[in-house]
Design an enzyme around this catalytic site. Structure first.
Site, PDB file in Angstrom:
ATOM      1  N   ARG A 120       0.833  -1.208   0.000  1.00  0.00           N
ATOM      2  CA  ARG A 120       0.000   0.000   0.000  1.00  0.00           C
ATOM      3  C   ARG A 120       0.864   1.252   0.000  1.00  0.00           C
ATOM      4  O   ARG A 120       2.002   1.232   0.412  1.00  0.00           O
ATOM      5  CB  ARG A 120      -0.881   0.014   1.255  1.00  0.00           C
ATOM      6  N   LYS A 185       2.695  -7.220  12.196  1.00  0.00           N
ATOM      7  CA  LYS A 185       2.023  -7.466  10.915  1.00  0.00           C
ATOM      8  C   LYS A 185       2.384  -8.845  10.360  1.00  0.00           C
ATOM      9  O   LYS A 185       3.550  -9.171  10.166  1.00  0.00           O
ATOM     10  CB  LYS A 185       2.418  -6.378   9.922  1.00  0.00           C
ATOM     11  N   ARG A 320      -2.147   5.180  13.551  1.00  0.00           N
ATOM     12  CA  ARG A 320      -1.164   4.869  14.608  1.00  0.00           C
ATOM     13  C   ARG A 320      -1.862   4.874  15.958  1.00  0.00           C
ATOM     14  O   ARG A 320      -2.691   5.744  16.211  1.00  0.00           O
ATOM     15  CB  ARG A 320      -0.073   5.942  14.680  1.00  0.00           C
TER      16      ARG A 320
END
Ligand code: BTN
Length: 323
Positions: A120, A185, A320
């Site tokens: 992305r 992630k 965030r």
């Protein structure tokens, strides 16, 4: 070097055991110099080869190459019937780019290696050979905008479903497209669209799932990450995970075409790692802080801010958690 020519050597070394240059040359019907050249080509794909005098060569980690038959074994008759074509490419720049060009729905494309994997916001997706999963699925929609805006969010749920079926728990989602395990992630989704703004379109859903990270460039990944090997403490069954992932994506896409995101909203919010947390949403031109309240029925992120509750759509934004 054409990767197809490397496959016989990759298959010989896949079990991670030592073989001498002479044995490999004999098995493959090529000279020792040709074996050596192919070993160098394998290294340039990010594979680590150990050379020990008196023993020969071996891969420092065994390889499970993707196999069509083994992947298809995890589809049922209904998910299989949605598939027009299944491609397993040894190498490609990006599976998303490849399917965007084929311009047809219902195609699934796995690659062993991506030379220019797309993430992305213009980032690169680290895609070493034979270790992770890089999958794209193309899907045709009659109506673009509304239907498709929540697609990446829905894909996150289907990835979590596939991982749960593979025995992986504690998966959470981070708006808009990250799949996390304990805050790190594990996978990412990149959905790209081609077609008319209000009319029919082709969506290409790309999933990168970390199974066993390796290779040069790993140190430049700029966010906390994890791989499945670390989570389950053993080598993940690559073909099984690939098959389960494809099965859940196809099943999900077929339903999504009928119902969109709305019925999935509650499940997404249940898996949301930011729910109730103070967050900052970053745009190219500034930021907004607030409390994350999950997503609305269109997939927009809801934030309680000092100006009240506001909905934000994905795009060039990132989220965030605040301390
Ligand atoms: C992200 O989190 O930034 C999205 C990553 C998406 C990576 C996958 S790998 C398969 C497909 N092909 C690509 O070039 N990108 C997606």
């Amino acid at each position: 070097m054409d990767l197809h020519r490397l496959y016989p050597l990759l298959n010989s070394l896949a079990d991670g055991r030592f073989r001498s240059g002479e044995t490999l040359g004999r098995e493959l019907g090529i000279s020792r110099t040709a074996v050596w050249k192919r070993l160098r080509a394998m290294e340039s794909l990010g594979l680590e080869i150990q050379a020990v005098s008196g023993k020969g060569y071996r891969l420092s980690r065994p390889l499970e190459l993707l196999q069509r038959k083994q992947i298809l074994a995890h589809l049922d008759s209904s998910s299989c019937s949605m598939l027009t074509d299944l491609e397993i490419l040894p190498e490609v720049d990006s599976t998303n780019r490849y399917l965007m060009e084929r311009s047809q729905g219902g195609i699934a494309c796995f690659a062993e290696f991506q030379s220019a994997g797309r993430g992305r916001r213009g980032r690169r997706w680290h895609s070493p050979f034979g270790s992770n999963i890089y999958l794209s699925v193309s899907w045709h929609f009659e109506h673009s905008t509304g239907t498709v805006s929540g697609l990446s969010l829905a894909v996150g749920i289907w990835i979590a479903d596939a991982l749960r079926q593979a025995g992986v728990e504690e998966i959470q989602l981070k708006w808009p497209n990250d799949i996390l395990h304990r805050g790190r992630k594990l996978a990412g989704v990149l959905t790209e669209l081609k077609g008319e703004t209000e009319g029919p379109c082709l969506a290409v859903v790309g999933v990168g799932l970390n199974l066993e990270m390796s290779g040069r460039g790993i140190e430049s990944i700029d966010q906390p990450w994890i791989d499945l090997h670390t989570i389950i403490g053993q080598r993940p069954p690559r073909n099984r995970i690939a098959g389960l992932l494809l099965h859940h994506l196809l099943k999900g896409l077929a339903k999504y075409r009928e119902t969109g995101l709305a019925p999935l909203r509650e499940r997404w919010n249940h898996l949301d790692c930011m729910a109730g947390q103070p967050v900052r949403l970053l745009f190219p031109s500034g930021s907004v802080t607030g409390t994350a309240l999950g997503i609305d029925e269109n997939g927009a992120l809801l934030l309680r801010t000092i100006e009240g509750t506001r909905a934000f759509h994905s795009g060039e934004v990132s989220l965030r958690q605040l301390p």
